[in-house]
Motif scaffolding. Sequence first.
Motif, PDB file in Angstrom:
ATOM      1  N   ILE A  13       1.035  -7.158  -2.379  1.00 49.70           N
ATOM      2  CA  ILE A  13       2.412  -6.741  -2.135  1.00 49.70           C
ATOM      3  C   ILE A  13       3.049  -7.708  -1.151  1.00 49.70           C
ATOM      4  O   ILE A  13       2.487  -7.991  -0.088  1.00 49.70           O
ATOM      5  CB  ILE A  13       2.465  -5.309  -1.580  1.00 49.70           C
ATOM      6  CG1 ILE A  13       1.940  -4.324  -2.628  1.00 49.70           C
ATOM      7  CG2 ILE A  13       3.883  -4.942  -1.143  1.00 49.70           C
ATOM      8  CD1 ILE A  13       1.834  -2.902  -2.164  1.00 49.70           C
ATOM      9  N   CYS A  14       4.214  -8.210  -1.521  1.00 51.30           N
ATOM     10  CA  CYS A  14       5.016  -9.056  -0.638  1.00 51.30           C
ATOM     11  C   CYS A  14       6.152  -8.170  -0.150  1.00 51.30           C
ATOM     12  O   CYS A  14       6.968  -7.702  -0.945  1.00 51.30           O
ATOM     13  CB  CYS A  14       5.541 -10.264  -1.398  1.00 51.30           C
ATOM     14  SG  CYS A  14       6.558 -11.351  -0.386  1.00 51.30           S
ATOM     15  N   VAL A  22       1.176   1.871   6.659  1.00 50.01           N
ATOM     16  CA  VAL A  22       1.283   3.128   5.907  1.00 50.01           C
ATOM     17  C   VAL A  22       2.404   3.055   4.863  1.00 50.01           C
ATOM     18  O   VAL A  22       2.268   3.597   3.767  1.00 50.01           O
ATOM     19  CB  VAL A  22       1.434   4.343   6.855  1.00 50.01           C
ATOM     20  CG1 VAL A  22       2.774   4.337   7.562  1.00 50.01           C
ATOM     21  CG2 VAL A  22       1.231   5.647   6.098  1.00 50.01           C
ATOM     22  N   GLU A  23       3.485   2.383   5.181  1.00 55.33           N
ATOM     23  CA  GLU A  23       4.578   2.228   4.217  1.00 55.33           C
ATOM     24  C   GLU A  23       4.137   1.378   3.022  1.00 55.33           C
ATOM     25  O   GLU A  23       4.484   1.683   1.875  1.00 55.33           O
ATOM     26  CB  GLU A  23       5.798   1.584   4.868  1.00 55.33           C
ATOM     27  CG  GLU A  23       6.480   2.461   5.896  1.00 55.33           C
ATOM     28  CD  GLU A  23       7.567   1.724   6.642  1.00 55.33           C
ATOM     29  OE1 GLU A  23       8.677   2.279   6.710  1.00 55.33           O
ATOM     30  OE2 GLU A  23       7.326   0.607   7.155  1.00 55.33           O
ATOM     31  N   ILE A  24       3.362   0.354   3.285  1.00 55.90           N
ATOM     32  CA  ILE A  24       2.855  -0.511   2.218  1.00 55.90           C
ATOM     33  C   ILE A  24       1.900   0.275   1.327  1.00 55.90           C
ATOM     34  O   ILE A  24       1.968   0.210   0.097  1.00 55.90           O
ATOM     35  CB  ILE A  24       2.160  -1.756   2.811  1.00 55.90           C
ATOM     36  CG1 ILE A  24       3.126  -2.562   3.672  1.00 55.90           C
ATOM     37  CG2 ILE A  24       1.521  -2.597   1.729  1.00 55.90           C
ATOM     38  CD1 ILE A  24       4.324  -3.113   2.943  1.00 55.90           C
ATOM     39  N   GLU A  25       1.001   1.040   1.939  1.00 54.86           N
ATOM     40  CA  GLU A  25       0.043   1.831   1.161  1.00 54.86           C
ATOM     41  C   GLU A  25       0.757   2.895   0.331  1.00 54.86           C
ATOM     42  O   GLU A  25       0.407   3.113  -0.838  1.00 54.86           O
ATOM     43  CB  GLU A  25      -0.989   2.447   2.103  1.00 54.86           C
ATOM     44  CG  GLU A  25      -1.887   1.393   2.716  1.00 54.86           C
ATOM     45  CD  GLU A  25      -2.760   1.877   3.845  1.00 54.86           C
ATOM     46  OE1 GLU A  25      -3.670   1.133   4.211  1.00 54.86           O
ATOM     47  OE2 GLU A  25      -2.530   2.987   4.387  1.00 54.86           O
ATOM     48  N   ASP A  26       1.762   3.528   0.887  1.00 53.05           N
ATOM     49  CA  ASP A  26       2.543   4.522   0.129  1.00 53.05           C
ATOM     50  C   ASP A  26       3.275   3.871  -1.039  1.00 53.05           C
ATOM     51  O   ASP A  26       3.340   4.429  -2.133  1.00 53.05           O
ATOM     52  CB  ASP A  26       3.546   5.243   1.039  1.00 53.05           C
ATOM     53  CG  ASP A  26       2.881   6.209   1.996  1.00 53.05           C
ATOM     54  OD1 ASP A  26       1.679   6.527   1.824  1.00 53.05           O
ATOM     55  OD2 ASP A  26       3.570   6.642   2.946  1.00 53.05           O
ATOM     56  N   PHE A  27       3.835   2.677  -0.812  1.00 53.51           N
ATOM     57  CA  PHE A  27       4.523   1.973  -1.889  1.00 53.51           C
ATOM     58  C   PHE A  27       3.553   1.647  -3.027  1.00 53.51           C
ATOM     59  O   PHE A  27       3.878   1.826  -4.198  1.00 53.51           O
ATOM     60  CB  PHE A  27       5.185   0.693  -1.380  1.00 53.51           C
ATOM     61  CG  PHE A  27       5.783  -0.126  -2.479  1.00 53.51           C
ATOM     62  CD1 PHE A  27       6.982   0.250  -3.067  1.00 53.51           C
ATOM     63  CD2 PHE A  27       5.130  -1.253  -2.955  1.00 53.51           C
ATOM     64  CE1 PHE A  27       7.531  -0.495  -4.108  1.00 53.51           C
ATOM     65  CE2 PHE A  27       5.668  -2.001  -3.989  1.00 53.51           C
ATOM     66  CZ  PHE A  27       6.866  -1.622  -4.566  1.00 53.51           C
ATOM     67  N   ALA A  28       2.362   1.178  -2.696  1.00 52.48           N
ATOM     68  CA  ALA A  28       1.368   0.866  -3.726  1.00 52.48           C
ATOM     69  C   ALA A  28       1.077   2.099  -4.580  1.00 52.48           C
ATOM     70  O   ALA A  28       0.953   2.006  -5.803  1.00 52.48           O
ATOM     71  CB  ALA A  28       0.086   0.342  -3.086  1.00 52.48           C
ATOM     72  N   ALA A  29       1.000   3.268  -3.953  1.00 46.14           N
ATOM     73  CA  ALA A  29       0.721   4.509  -4.682  1.00 46.14           C
ATOM     74  C   ALA A  29       1.863   4.891  -5.625  1.00 46.14           C
ATOM     75  O   ALA A  29       1.639   5.579  -6.616  1.00 46.14           O
ATOM     76  CB  ALA A  29       0.431   5.641  -3.707  1.00 46.14           C
ATOM     77  N   PHE A  32       1.020   2.494  -8.786  1.00 46.57           N
ATOM     78  CA  PHE A  32      -0.161   2.978  -9.490  1.00 46.57           C
ATOM     79  C   PHE A  32      -0.666   4.177  -8.714  1.00 46.57           C
ATOM     80  O   PHE A  32      -1.127   4.026  -7.577  1.00 46.57           O
ATOM     81  CB  PHE A  32      -1.268   1.917  -9.541  1.00 46.57           C
ATOM     82  CG  PHE A  32      -1.067   0.864 -10.583  1.00 46.57           C
ATOM     83  CD1 PHE A  32      -1.113   1.176 -11.937  1.00 46.57           C
ATOM     84  CD2 PHE A  32      -0.837  -0.450 -10.225  1.00 46.57           C
ATOM     85  CE1 PHE A  32      -0.937   0.202 -12.899  1.00 46.57           C
ATOM     86  CE2 PHE A  32      -0.660  -1.434 -11.176  1.00 46.57           C
ATOM     87  CZ  PHE A  32      -0.707  -1.109 -12.521  1.00 46.57           C
ATOM     88  N   PRO A  33      -0.570   5.383  -9.296  1.00 44.01           N
ATOM     89  CA  PRO A  33      -0.991   6.584  -8.564  1.00 44.01           C
ATOM     90  C   PRO A  33      -2.430   6.467  -8.057  1.00 44.01           C
ATOM     91  O   PRO A  33      -3.303   5.940  -8.728  1.00 44.01           O
ATOM     92  CB  PRO A  33      -0.855   7.690  -9.605  1.00 44.01           C
ATOM     93  CG  PRO A  33       0.203   7.183 -10.535  1.00 44.01           C
ATOM     94  CD  PRO A  33      -0.024   5.694 -10.605  1.00 44.01           C
ATOM     95  N   GLY A  34      -2.612   6.963  -6.868  1.00 46.86           N
ATOM     96  CA  GLY A  34      -3.913   6.931  -6.225  1.00 46.86           C
ATOM     97  C   GLY A  34      -3.735   6.564  -4.766  1.00 46.86           C
ATOM     98  O   GLY A  34      -2.623   6.421  -4.273  1.00 46.86           O
ATOM     99  N   MET A  66      -4.304  -5.217  -1.194  1.00 46.91           N
ATOM    100  CA  MET A  66      -4.621  -3.790  -1.273  1.00 46.91           C
ATOM    101  C   MET A  66      -5.808  -3.549  -2.193  1.00 46.91           C
ATOM    102  O   MET A  66      -5.983  -4.255  -3.184  1.00 46.91           O
ATOM    103  CB  MET A  66      -3.419  -3.021  -1.839  1.00 46.91           C
ATOM    104  CG  MET A  66      -2.079  -3.355  -1.223  1.00 46.91           C
ATOM    105  SD  MET A  66      -1.957  -2.902   0.494  1.00 46.91           S
ATOM    106  CE  MET A  66      -1.974  -1.137   0.350  1.00 46.91           C
ATOM    107  N   MET A  67      -6.593  -2.540  -1.847  1.00 43.47           N
ATOM    108  CA  MET A  67      -7.671  -2.085  -2.741  1.00 43.47           C
ATOM    109  C   MET A  67      -7.460  -0.615  -3.038  1.00 43.47           C
ATOM    110  O   MET A  67      -7.101   0.169  -2.146  1.00 43.47           O
ATOM    111  CB  MET A  67      -9.044  -2.306  -2.113  1.00 43.47           C
ATOM    112  CG  MET A  67      -9.396  -3.769  -2.020  1.00 43.47           C
ATOM    113  SD  MET A  67     -11.104  -4.066  -1.592  1.00 43.47           S
ATOM    114  CE  MET A  67     -11.867  -3.777  -3.178  1.00 43.47           C
ATOM    115  N   TRP A  68      -7.700  -0.251  -4.302  1.00 48.67           N
ATOM    116  CA  TRP A  68      -7.577   1.147  -4.730  1.00 48.67           C
ATOM    117  C   TRP A  68      -8.806   1.883  -4.216  1.00 48.67           C
ATOM    118  O   TRP A  68      -9.936   1.445  -4.404  1.00 48.67           O
ATOM    119  CB  TRP A  68      -7.520   1.179  -6.257  1.00 48.67           C
ATOM    120  CG  TRP A  68      -7.236   2.506  -6.838  1.00 48.67           C
ATOM    121  CD1 TRP A  68      -6.028   3.117  -6.930  1.00 48.67           C
ATOM    122  CD2 TRP A  68      -8.177   3.395  -7.435  1.00 48.67           C
ATOM    123  NE1 TRP A  68      -6.145   4.331  -7.558  1.00 48.67           N
ATOM    124  CE2 TRP A  68      -7.453   4.527  -7.871  1.00 48.67           C
ATOM    125  CE3 TRP A  68      -9.550   3.356  -7.643  1.00 48.67           C
ATOM    126  CZ2 TRP A  68      -8.075   5.605  -8.502  1.00 48.67           C
ATOM    127  CZ3 TRP A  68     -10.160   4.419  -8.268  1.00 48.67           C
ATOM    128  CH2 TRP A  68      -9.422   5.527  -8.690  1.00 48.67           C
TER     129      TRP A  68
END
Length: 72
Positions: A13-14, A22-29, A32-34, A66-68
């Motif tokens: 993620i750029c 936490v904002e980056i991790e929430d955006f990733a979710a 792709f849900p998870g 990021m890792m799922w």
Amino acid sequence: MVFAALGGFTCSICAPNSMVKVEIEDFAATQFPGRWESIDKSKLKMGSPTPNPCNQAPDRRTHWFMMWVDSR
């Protein structure tokens, strides 16, 4: 933000420098849900330390690896 999925279990993620982990991790979710976790690739012997400055806009953007972790 720019989102690039890499094999379904990692992504990059750029994002603006003002965003926090936490904002980056929430955006990733949202992409792709998870549950996603920001990982320092250097600790896994997978390259340079992350997050790191964007190679095209280092004063404005940061690259996150990021890792799922699991499904929610």
